[in-house]
Structures are given as C-alpha cells and as structure tokens.
Scaffold this motif. Structure first.
Motif, PDB file in Angstrom:
ATOM      1  N   ARG A  21      41.328  44.462  14.195  1.00 43.39           N
ATOM      2  CA  ARG A  21      40.844  44.700  12.823  1.00 43.39           C
ATOM      3  C   ARG A  21      39.826  45.827  12.735  1.00 43.39           C
ATOM      4  O   ARG A  21      39.819  46.610  11.778  1.00 43.39           O
ATOM      5  N   TYR A  22      38.910  45.868  13.727  1.00 47.54           N
ATOM      6  CA  TYR A  22      37.785  46.791  13.617  1.00 47.54           C
ATOM      7  C   TYR A  22      37.717  47.808  14.750  1.00 47.54           C
ATOM      8  O   TYR A  22      36.854  48.692  14.731  1.00 47.54           O
ATOM      9  N   GLY A  23      38.560  47.640  15.739  1.00 45.62           N
ATOM     10  CA  GLY A  23      38.559  48.583  16.852  1.00 45.62           C
ATOM     11  C   GLY A  23      37.731  48.150  18.038  1.00 45.62           C
ATOM     12  O   GLY A  23      37.797  48.763  19.109  1.00 45.62           O
ATOM     13  N   ASP A  24      36.925  47.089  17.877  1.00 46.54           N
ATOM     14  CA  ASP A  24      36.084  46.622  18.980  1.00 46.54           C
ATOM     15  C   ASP A  24      35.644  45.184  18.680  1.00 46.54           C
ATOM     16  O   ASP A  24      35.378  44.855  17.520  1.00 46.54           O
ATOM     17  N   GLY A  25      35.561  44.371  19.734  1.00 45.99           N
ATOM     18  CA  GLY A  25      35.098  43.002  19.541  1.00 45.99           C
ATOM     19  C   GLY A  25      34.127  42.558  20.599  1.00 45.99           C
ATOM     20  O   GLY A  25      33.782  41.377  20.689  1.00 45.99           O
ATOM     21  N   SER A  26      33.643  43.515  21.407  1.00 47.56           N
ATOM     22  CA  SER A  26      32.741  43.172  22.498  1.00 47.56           C
ATOM     23  C   SER A  26      31.347  42.830  21.961  1.00 47.56           C
ATOM     24  O   SER A  26      30.943  43.327  20.903  1.00 47.56           O
ATOM     25  N   PRO A  27      30.578  42.015  22.680  1.00 43.99           N
ATOM     26  CA  PRO A  27      29.246  41.625  22.198  1.00 43.99           C
ATOM     27  C   PRO A  27      28.303  42.811  22.004  1.00 43.99           C
ATOM     28  O   PRO A  27      27.427  42.775  21.146  1.00 43.99           O
ATOM     29  N   GLU A  28      28.492  43.873  22.811  1.00 40.28           N
ATOM     30  CA  GLU A  28      27.587  45.018  22.732  1.00 40.28           C
ATOM     31  C   GLU A  28      28.096  46.086  21.767  1.00 40.28           C
ATOM     32  O   GLU A  28      27.411  47.083  21.518  1.00 40.28           O
ATOM     33  N   GLY A  29      29.281  45.902  21.225  1.00 38.47           N
ATOM     34  CA  GLY A  29      29.884  46.923  20.385  1.00 38.47           C
ATOM     35  C   GLY A  29      29.460  46.843  18.932  1.00 38.47           C
ATOM     36  O   GLY A  29      28.598  46.042  18.558  1.00 38.47           O
ATOM     37  N   PRO A  30      30.066  47.648  18.079  1.00 38.32           N
ATOM     38  CA  PRO A  30      29.669  47.692  16.665  1.00 38.32           C
ATOM     39  C   PRO A  30      30.213  46.536  15.836  1.00 38.32           C
ATOM     40  O   PRO A  30      29.760  46.328  14.704  1.00 38.32           O
ATOM     41  N   SER A  31      31.171  45.772  16.369  1.00 43.19           N
ATOM     42  CA  SER A  31      31.760  44.667  15.592  1.00 43.19           C
ATOM     43  C   SER A  31      31.983  43.456  16.517  1.00 43.19           C
ATOM     44  O   SER A  31      33.128  43.096  16.799  1.00 43.19           O
ATOM     45  N   PRO A  32      30.909  42.819  16.956  1.00 43.99           N
ATOM     46  CA  PRO A  32      31.034  41.705  17.913  1.00 43.99           C
ATOM     47  C   PRO A  32      31.841  40.544  17.345  1.00 43.99           C
ATOM     48  O   PRO A  32      31.729  40.202  16.165  1.00 43.99           O
ATOM     49  N   ALA A  33      32.628  39.931  18.212  1.00 44.66           N
ATOM     50  CA  ALA A  33      33.380  38.738  17.837  1.00 44.66           C
ATOM     51  C   ALA A  33      32.510  37.496  18.012  1.00 44.66           C
ATOM     52  O   ALA A  33      31.714  37.406  18.945  1.00 44.66           O
ATOM     53  N   GLY A  34      32.693  36.533  17.109  1.00 45.53           N
ATOM     54  CA  GLY A  34      31.881  35.325  17.160  1.00 45.53           C
ATOM     55  C   GLY A  34      32.045  34.555  18.452  1.00 45.53           C
ATOM     56  O   GLY A  34      31.058  34.059  19.010  1.00 45.53           O
TER      57      GLY A  34
ATOM     58  N   ASP B 130      22.804  21.480   0.725  1.00 46.96           N
ATOM     59  CA  ASP B 130      23.759  22.586   0.696  1.00 46.96           C
ATOM     60  C   ASP B 130      23.716  23.222  -0.688  1.00 46.96           C
ATOM     61  O   ASP B 130      24.126  22.599  -1.676  1.00 46.96           O
ATOM     62  N   THR B 131      23.204  24.429  -0.784  1.00 52.83           N
ATOM     63  CA  THR B 131      23.189  25.134  -2.072  1.00 52.83           C
ATOM     64  C   THR B 131      24.251  26.221  -2.114  1.00 52.83           C
ATOM     65  O   THR B 131      24.316  26.970  -3.087  1.00 52.83           O
ATOM     66  N   SER B 132      25.065  26.314  -1.080  1.00 48.50           N
ATOM     67  CA  SER B 132      26.097  27.348  -1.024  1.00 48.50           C
ATOM     68  C   SER B 132      27.456  26.808  -1.458  1.00 48.50           C
ATOM     69  O   SER B 132      28.068  27.322  -2.395  1.00 48.50           O
ATOM     70  N   GLY B 133      27.930  25.791  -0.769  1.00 48.59           N
ATOM     71  CA  GLY B 133      29.247  25.238  -1.066  1.00 48.59           C
ATOM     72  C   GLY B 133      30.397  26.086  -0.563  1.00 48.59           C
ATOM     73  O   GLY B 133      31.558  25.763  -0.795  1.00 48.59           O
ATOM     74  N   HIS B 134      30.106  27.171   0.135  1.00 54.17           N
ATOM     75  CA  HIS B 134      31.146  28.050   0.669  1.00 54.17           C
ATOM     76  C   HIS B 134      31.180  27.881   2.194  1.00 54.17           C
ATOM     77  O   HIS B 134      30.392  28.488   2.916  1.00 54.17           O
ATOM     78  N   HIS B 135      32.112  27.045   2.670  1.00 55.07           N
ATOM     79  CA  HIS B 135      32.144  26.692   4.085  1.00 55.07           C
ATOM     80  C   HIS B 135      33.582  26.583   4.567  1.00 55.07           C
ATOM     81  O   HIS B 135      34.525  26.614   3.770  1.00 55.07           O
ATOM     82  N   ASP B 136      33.713  26.405   5.878  1.00 57.60           N
ATOM     83  CA  ASP B 136      35.052  26.273   6.441  1.00 57.60           C
ATOM     84  C   ASP B 136      34.988  25.500   7.749  1.00 57.60           C
ATOM     85  O   ASP B 136      34.127  25.765   8.597  1.00 57.60           O
ATOM     86  N   THR B 137      35.911  24.562   7.910  1.00 58.57           N
ATOM     87  CA  THR B 137      35.999  23.804   9.157  1.00 58.57           C
ATOM     88  C   THR B 137      37.325  24.043   9.872  1.00 58.57           C
ATOM     89  O   THR B 137      37.584  23.410  10.898  1.00 58.57           O
ATOM     90  N   ILE B 138      38.160  24.928   9.355  1.00 62.18           N
ATOM     91  CA  ILE B 138      39.524  25.050   9.874  1.00 62.18           C
ATOM     92  C   ILE B 138      39.716  26.269  10.778  1.00 62.18           C
ATOM     93  O   ILE B 138      40.356  26.175  11.831  1.00 62.18           O
ATOM     94  N   TYR B 139      39.163  27.399  10.397  1.00 63.03           N
ATOM     95  CA  TYR B 139      39.566  28.653  11.039  1.00 63.03           C
ATOM     96  C   TYR B 139      38.649  29.124  12.161  1.00 63.03           C
ATOM     97  O   TYR B 139      38.900  30.155  12.777  1.00 63.03           O
ATOM     98  N   GLY B 140      37.587  28.390  12.435  1.00 59.46           N
ATOM     99  CA  GLY B 140      36.742  28.741  13.572  1.00 59.46           C
ATOM    100  C   GLY B 140      36.078  30.099  13.387  1.00 59.46           C
ATOM    101  O   GLY B 140      35.765  30.520  12.278  1.00 59.46           O
ATOM    102  N   THR B 141      35.877  30.762  14.504  1.00 62.11           N
ATOM    103  CA  THR B 141      35.230  32.070  14.454  1.00 62.11           C
ATOM    104  C   THR B 141      36.185  33.144  14.964  1.00 62.11           C
ATOM    105  O   THR B 141      37.313  32.855  15.359  1.00 62.11           O
ATOM    106  N   SER B 142      35.725  34.377  14.948  1.00 59.64           N
ATOM    107  CA  SER B 142      36.581  35.498  15.349  1.00 59.64           C
ATOM    108  C   SER B 142      36.649  35.608  16.871  1.00 59.64           C
ATOM    109  O   SER B 142      35.747  35.183  17.587  1.00 59.64           O
TER     110      SER B 142
END
Length: 279
Positions: A148-161, A128-140
C-alpha cells in the motif's frame, strides 16, 4: 575545527547518530510532545503512565490490577491497536474471537470486556466517547504496508502495526508468535447485513476510551492506520496515554452483573486471582 563539525550529519557515525537523536528530541519537544495531563479527578500522584505516542509509534507497559488506562485520539486520526497479556502468565492473552463470541457483540465499546482464551476478564471498557472501533481486522502487516505504502518496516516512513507490536512484546520476553490479533480504537468498521465491512473512519479529535485492568497486565499499543483505511497516504496522528491507580471491578459494580456471560467471566477471574493470593 572540532571533530564533531567535520563529520557527516547522517547516522553512519557515532557523532552523526548522536546529532540525529538530539534533533529528534528537540523536534518532539517543539511539537508539544509533552506529558499528557491526567483527566479531572485524577491526582498527579496516582498517575503511573503518561505518554504521547507519535503516529507510526508504539508503547508498552506492565500495569497492576485496577489500573485505568485512558487513550485519547488527539488530532482525529489516531488508531490505537491494543494487545493485553496476563502479566503473571503471558501465555494467557487477549482473544478477540472469544471476546466477540462470548459477549454476542462485535463492537467493543463502553461496558464490554476484553476476554482471554481462559474465559477471564483481562480488561473492561469503562468509558468510550468515540464509538469507532474494530475487533475483526486486527492491525496492519509489513507485507500489506509494502503493497500500500511502499514500506512497512518499523524504522521506515509507514510502519506496520504488527511489526511495532512485535517490538513491544520483545521488551517483555515475548516473541513474534505471541503477537495475536488485536482490538483497535478510534477508526471504526461496521458490518452490514450482508457481512460486508464498511470503514467509518474517526469520530474526530478528542475521542477517548478508558480501559480498566482486571488483572495484572502487559499492555501493548501501536498507533498506525487501520488495515481498511481507504486513503492512499499513510495517515496516523498522535495518541495520548494516561494511566492511573484505581480499583478493579467488584461484585458491587453494575458492570459485574450486566450480562450472564460477563458475570461468569468476572467470577472466573476472581477465582483465579484468589487461588494465587492476588484477590
């Protein structure tokens, strides 16, 4: 005049969709979306997976025990949301609550293990050369990204994780309810003494993490902004994935006995694999 030249450039027709798909491929190639090179010491013949995931994209693979998977934050704003499943019995999967609780540690850097709810090691964090991680908040989620962005669909401009991980899971016969909380790499969160989260962002371009599969795995990866990313705009840059044949952690490896909890988890894993004729 050919038929193709008379149709719309949109995707409502077969010809339009074909032109769109070919244009996307040409753009990807022009932007250098080439096959990532293996790290030093790894021969091309041992590479089993090499891919650049675009920001807002995802990927998935079934990998064998002992495979090492290197994730690289190419430009400094990737965030790799990772889920792992026992490929032999996918109802056994990453359990971030047990991963944190059993190891008395919320930060999943080098030397930490990704545990299942069966007390077994799905994967270990080798480097691990980053050290910037998270195990608590999951994904979007789609709802969060819509706010937040107006769209969260997989095909849209701001897909949710979560939506992307659902797509990856479906490729392996898994459904939406199988997509559980993930661990994320390259966008950090630190918890202060009062229990409040503080996003720490990225460590910068070139950070990397190497995971080792300690049993046959289905691995899902989505590259999307962290849910606590404070920026108003949707920012996600490419993520490189390179995996190669290696060996699982054995009793002669210092990681095996690094902690009493880790040793028990490795022993549980070995017993399970031996009973199935896999170790």
């Amino acid at each position: 005049m050919s038929t193709d030249s008379m149709v719309s450039t949109g995707t409502a027709t077969t010809a339009g969709a074909r032109a769109h798909a070919r244009a996307q491929e040409a753009q990807a190639l022009s932007e250098g979306f080439a096959r990532p090179a293996p790290p030093p010491g790894v021969t091309p013949d041992d590479v089993v997976w090499a891919e650049r995931i675009a920001g807002g994209g995802y990927s998935h693979r079934r990998i064998t025990r002992g495979t090492c998977v290197r994730l690289v934050d190419v430009a400094g704003d990737a965030c790799a949301h990772v889920l792992a499943y026992n490929a032999l019995a996918p109802w056994e999967r990453l359990n971030v609550a047990d991963t944190v609780k059993v190891q008395w540690q919320v930060y999943a850097g080098a030397g930490r293990l990704l545990l299942s709810d069966q007390g077994r090691v799905l994967a270990s964090v080798v480097e691990d050369t980053s050290g910037h991680h998270d195990t608590i908040y999951g994904t979007s989620t789609q709802a969060r990204n819509e706010r937040r962005y107006g769209d969260g669909s997989p095909e849209g401009p701001s897909p949710a994780g979560r939506e992307l991980l659902v797509l990856g899971a479906a490729k392996h016969g898994l459904g939406r309810r199988d997509v559980v909380p993930s661990v994320s790499y390259f966008q950090g969160v630190r918890i202060d003494d009062e229990g409040r989260p503080h996003p720490t962002g990225s460590a910068g371009a070139g950070g990397s993490v190497v995971l080792r599969a300690e049993m046959p795995l289905i691995l899902l990866v989505a590259d999307v902004p962290h849910p606590l990313d404070p920026r108003d705009e949707y920012v996600a840059t490419p993520l490189d994935v390179v995996a190669w044949r290696d060996r699982p952690t054995g009793p002669d490896d210092p990681l095996w006995d690094a902690t009493p909890e880790g040793r028990r988890a490795f022993e549980n894993t070995r017993d399970y694999l031996r009973s199935g004729g896999l170790a």
